[in-house]
Enzyme design. Sequence first.
Site, PDB file in Angstrom:
ATOM      1  N   GLU A 286       0.756  -1.153   0.342  1.00 47.15           N
ATOM      2  CA  GLU A 286       0.163  -0.356  -0.106  1.00 47.15           C
ATOM      3  C   GLU A 286       1.106   0.777   0.528  1.00 47.15           C
ATOM      4  O   GLU A 286       1.535   1.670   0.631  1.00 47.15           O
ATOM      5  CB  GLU A 286      -0.902  -0.085   1.424  1.00 47.15           C
ATOM      6  N   CYS A 320      -1.903   9.133   3.514  1.00 49.13           N
ATOM      7  CA  CYS A 320      -1.616   8.762   2.837  1.00 49.13           C
ATOM      8  C   CYS A 320      -2.905   9.671   2.491  1.00 49.13           C
ATOM      9  O   CYS A 320      -3.429   9.960   0.870  1.00 49.13           O
ATOM     10  CB  CYS A 320      -1.642   7.163   2.031  1.00 49.13           C
TER      11      CYS A 320
HETATM   12  P1  NAP Z   1       8.857   5.223   3.109  1.00 49.51           P
HETATM   13  O1  NAP Z   1       9.716   5.189   3.009  1.00 49.51           O
HETATM   14  O2  NAP Z   1       8.124   4.212   2.325  1.00 49.51           O
HETATM   15  O3  NAP Z   1       8.719   3.846   3.970  1.00 49.51           O
HETATM   16  C1  NAP Z   1       8.091   2.959   5.023  1.00 49.51           C
HETATM   17  C2  NAP Z   1       8.702   1.616   5.322  1.00 49.51           C
HETATM   18  O4  NAP Z   1       9.669   0.966   4.346  1.00 49.51           O
HETATM   19  C3  NAP Z   1       9.553   2.312   6.821  1.00 49.51           C
HETATM   20  O5  NAP Z   1       9.538   1.144   7.227  1.00 49.51           O
HETATM   21  C4  NAP Z   1      10.896   1.636   5.756  1.00 49.51           C
HETATM   22  O6  NAP Z   1      12.025   1.978   6.790  1.00 49.51           O
HETATM   23  C5  NAP Z   1      11.177   1.153   4.637  1.00 49.51           C
HETATM   24  N1  NAP Z   1      12.171   0.721   4.270  1.00 49.51           N
HETATM   25  C6  NAP Z   1      12.737   1.541   3.592  1.00 49.51           C
HETATM   26  N2  NAP Z   1      13.514   1.163   2.452  1.00 49.51           N
HETATM   27  C7  NAP Z   1      13.511   0.207   2.627  1.00 49.51           C
HETATM   28  C8  NAP Z   1      14.069  -1.258   2.065  1.00 49.51           C
HETATM   29  N3  NAP Z   1      14.917  -1.030   0.695  1.00 49.51           N
HETATM   30  N4  NAP Z   1      13.544  -2.286   1.790  1.00 49.51           N
HETATM   31  C9  NAP Z   1      12.520  -2.612   2.937  1.00 49.51           C
HETATM   32  N5  NAP Z   1      12.144  -1.471   3.715  1.00 49.51           N
HETATM   33  C10 NAP Z   1      12.537  -0.453   3.477  1.00 49.51           C
HETATM   34  O7  NAP Z   1       7.671   5.280   3.867  1.00 49.51           O
HETATM   35  P2  NAP Z   1       7.120   6.467   5.354  1.00 49.51           P
HETATM   36  O8  NAP Z   1       8.282   8.147   4.891  1.00 49.51           O
HETATM   37  O9  NAP Z   1       7.894   6.073   5.943  1.00 49.51           O
HETATM   38  O10 NAP Z   1       5.978   7.143   5.178  1.00 49.51           O
HETATM   39  C11 NAP Z   1       4.811   7.465   4.310  1.00 49.51           C
HETATM   40  C12 NAP Z   1       4.833   6.752   3.057  1.00 49.51           C
HETATM   41  O11 NAP Z   1       3.129   5.747   3.554  1.00 49.51           O
HETATM   42  C13 NAP Z   1       3.546   7.990   2.340  1.00 49.51           C
HETATM   43  O12 NAP Z   1       4.408   7.376   0.556  1.00 49.51           O
HETATM   44  C14 NAP Z   1       2.023   7.684   2.427  1.00 49.51           C
HETATM   45  O13 NAP Z   1       1.589   7.725   1.452  1.00 49.51           O
HETATM   46  C15 NAP Z   1       2.428   6.304   2.397  1.00 49.51           C
HETATM   47  N6  NAP Z   1       1.233   5.748   3.105  1.00 49.51           N
HETATM   48  C16 NAP Z   1       0.691   5.225   1.952  1.00 49.51           C
HETATM   49  C17 NAP Z   1      -0.676   4.228   3.150  1.00 49.51           C
HETATM   50  C18 NAP Z   1      -1.674   3.708   1.886  1.00 49.51           C
HETATM   51  O14 NAP Z   1      -2.467   2.920   2.749  1.00 49.51           O
HETATM   52  N7  NAP Z   1      -1.426   3.766   0.713  1.00 49.51           N
HETATM   53  C19 NAP Z   1      -0.901   4.456   4.710  1.00 49.51           C
HETATM   54  C20 NAP Z   1      -0.016   5.047   4.990  1.00 49.51           C
HETATM   55  C21 NAP Z   1       1.258   5.895   4.309  1.00 49.51           C
HETATM   56  P3  NAP Z   1      12.817   2.873   7.384  1.00 49.51           P
HETATM   57  O15 NAP Z   1      12.095   3.910   8.047  1.00 49.51           O
HETATM   58  O16 NAP Z   1      13.827   1.924   8.679  1.00 49.51           O
HETATM   59  O17 NAP Z   1      13.696   3.749   6.331  1.00 49.51           O
END
Ligand code: NAP
Length: 516
Positions: A286, A320
């Site tokens: 997601e 999001c």
């Molecule tokens: P993110 O930077 O993509 O990180 C999400 C998770 O992925 C974190 O736990 C991060 O860990 C991990 N991660 C990063 N690089 C990775 C890799 N190479 N391999 C595996 N895991 C990895 O997103 P965010 O900044 O936390 O959250 C904001 C985003 O989430 C926004 O784009 C928002 O729209 C989206 N979101 C979507 C929904 C939905 O239901 N569609 C709901 C909520 C949020 P680290 O923190 O250690 O980097």
Amino acid sequence: MLTEFRNEPFTDYSQKANEDAMRAAIKKVRSEFGKTYPLIIDGKEIKTGDLMVSTNPGDPKEIVGKFSKATVQEAEMAMEAAGKAFETWKLVPPHERARYLFKAAAIMRRRKHELSALLCLEIGKSWAEADGDTAEAIDFCEFYGREMMRLSQPQPLTAHAGEENELSYIPMGIGLVIPPWNFPLAILVGMTTAAIVSGNSVLVKPSSETPMIAYTFCKIMEETGLPAGVLNFVPGPGSSVGDYLVQHKKTRFIAFTGSKEVGLRINELAAKPQAGQLWIKRVVAEMGGKDSIVVDKEADLDSAADGIVAAAFGFQGQKCSACSRAIVVADVYDEMVKKIKERTDKLVVGSADERDINMGPVASKSAYESILSYIEVGKNEGKLTSGGGAVEGKDGFFIKPTVISDVAPDARISQEEIFGPVLAVIKAKDWTDALDIANNTEFGLTGAVYSKNRAHIEQARRDFHVGNLYLNRKCTGALVGVHPFGGFNMSGTDSKAGGKDYLLLFMQGKSVSERF
Ligand code: NAP
């Protein structure tokens, strides 16, 4: 008998008793800040030398906690532990597995204010936003527990003479759960408990911004008596330990919520089979959004302005589902801009440990810098109408709610996910043009329309291509069981979290046919 699922009520902080309880919880949580926390693998606490530090974005000098980072060695240990635990956990009857979730919900309900206080201090949620996150986490436990009980019943099949036929849903194996920081309790709890109640074992890699809230939940699951190894807590950088676990041959599925960039990377890495891997990994991803609220000339404009401002600036626009574009039909455009500005200018930005604020700090230094740079881009792409930069005189990551009007539909701030308190207002020629603009991004998560015209509402119902569409209400605030949640296109795999199809993503159907 188990009662029917009902959403957890929200807390009314205008009641003195609730306000006092929240203030006491903030004090208690704060008194425990600064400690060092281990990984949890196979029920054992494991410390590593390398620590990451979680801080309060409202006051980055304040250390919430220090967390051991998992390296490849601990990731491997956790994989081993999860594999061992899966062999017995998968045999535990579904009704029994569900009770661990009901127990977790009960503990969270008892510690509600403490969890909400952590959400205020570790990630900057206002009290109401924090309470919503905690309530949703409780809802996921109650809802998925009941769903597992339902799905463990015999599934309906067409009768076939001379045979006994059966379809049942069985667990898959070891899952990797990767949540974002923006709903650090609800989304973490939702993905983790869905996987566990379905009979899988998991490795939880929390967001590096919010390990404290994740650790607290893992300890709650321990308190439920969940067998060791079913849930392993392995914080660490996504780019190292995350990548390693995604590619691991024993990973059976990945439940991810986060940005489009990371989701696509995980999807790509997971698609490549490793030596000795026996399955195609299942990826539930997601991802981001660029969500619009569309306003018709025949609409309750006050209600639309209320909805736009609440959805654009709640939790500082870091949902999001947040409204980052208001698309307004030309006839009422000027009036709507005025109404949006009036409401935006009244919002109070302040420290999230205070009750009467509308917006706290944004999540981190990197989020702060990225949002401020988007505001500068926006100033060249439209007319600055409200806000326009950082809140002066504060140490934390505080940004003014910002409205930029007269923005073109293809401008960067109309297309790219900013994930902060920045609203672009776009003028449309007419209703069809407004809906075309609403559909012109690569995303498709949430959207809303305000209209009193039945034909226009029906047109939006059919043509507005988003996973969660709201008519005459704002585009944020999905409730478990009420609004199953998930997006189209680059917003993800449309998993519909909190819906009746969700647990099937964590199981596989086995069909058995016996001829007597
Ligand atoms: P993110 O930077 O993509 O990180 C999400 C998770 O992925 C974190 O736990 C991060 O860990 C991990 N991660 C990063 N690089 C990775 C890799 N190479 N391999 C595996 N895991 C990895 O997103 P965010 O900044 O936390 O959250 C904001 C985003 O989430 C926004 O784009 C928002 O729209 C989206 N979101 C979507 C929904 C939905 O239901 N569609 C709901 C909520 C949020 P680290 O923190 O250690 O980097």
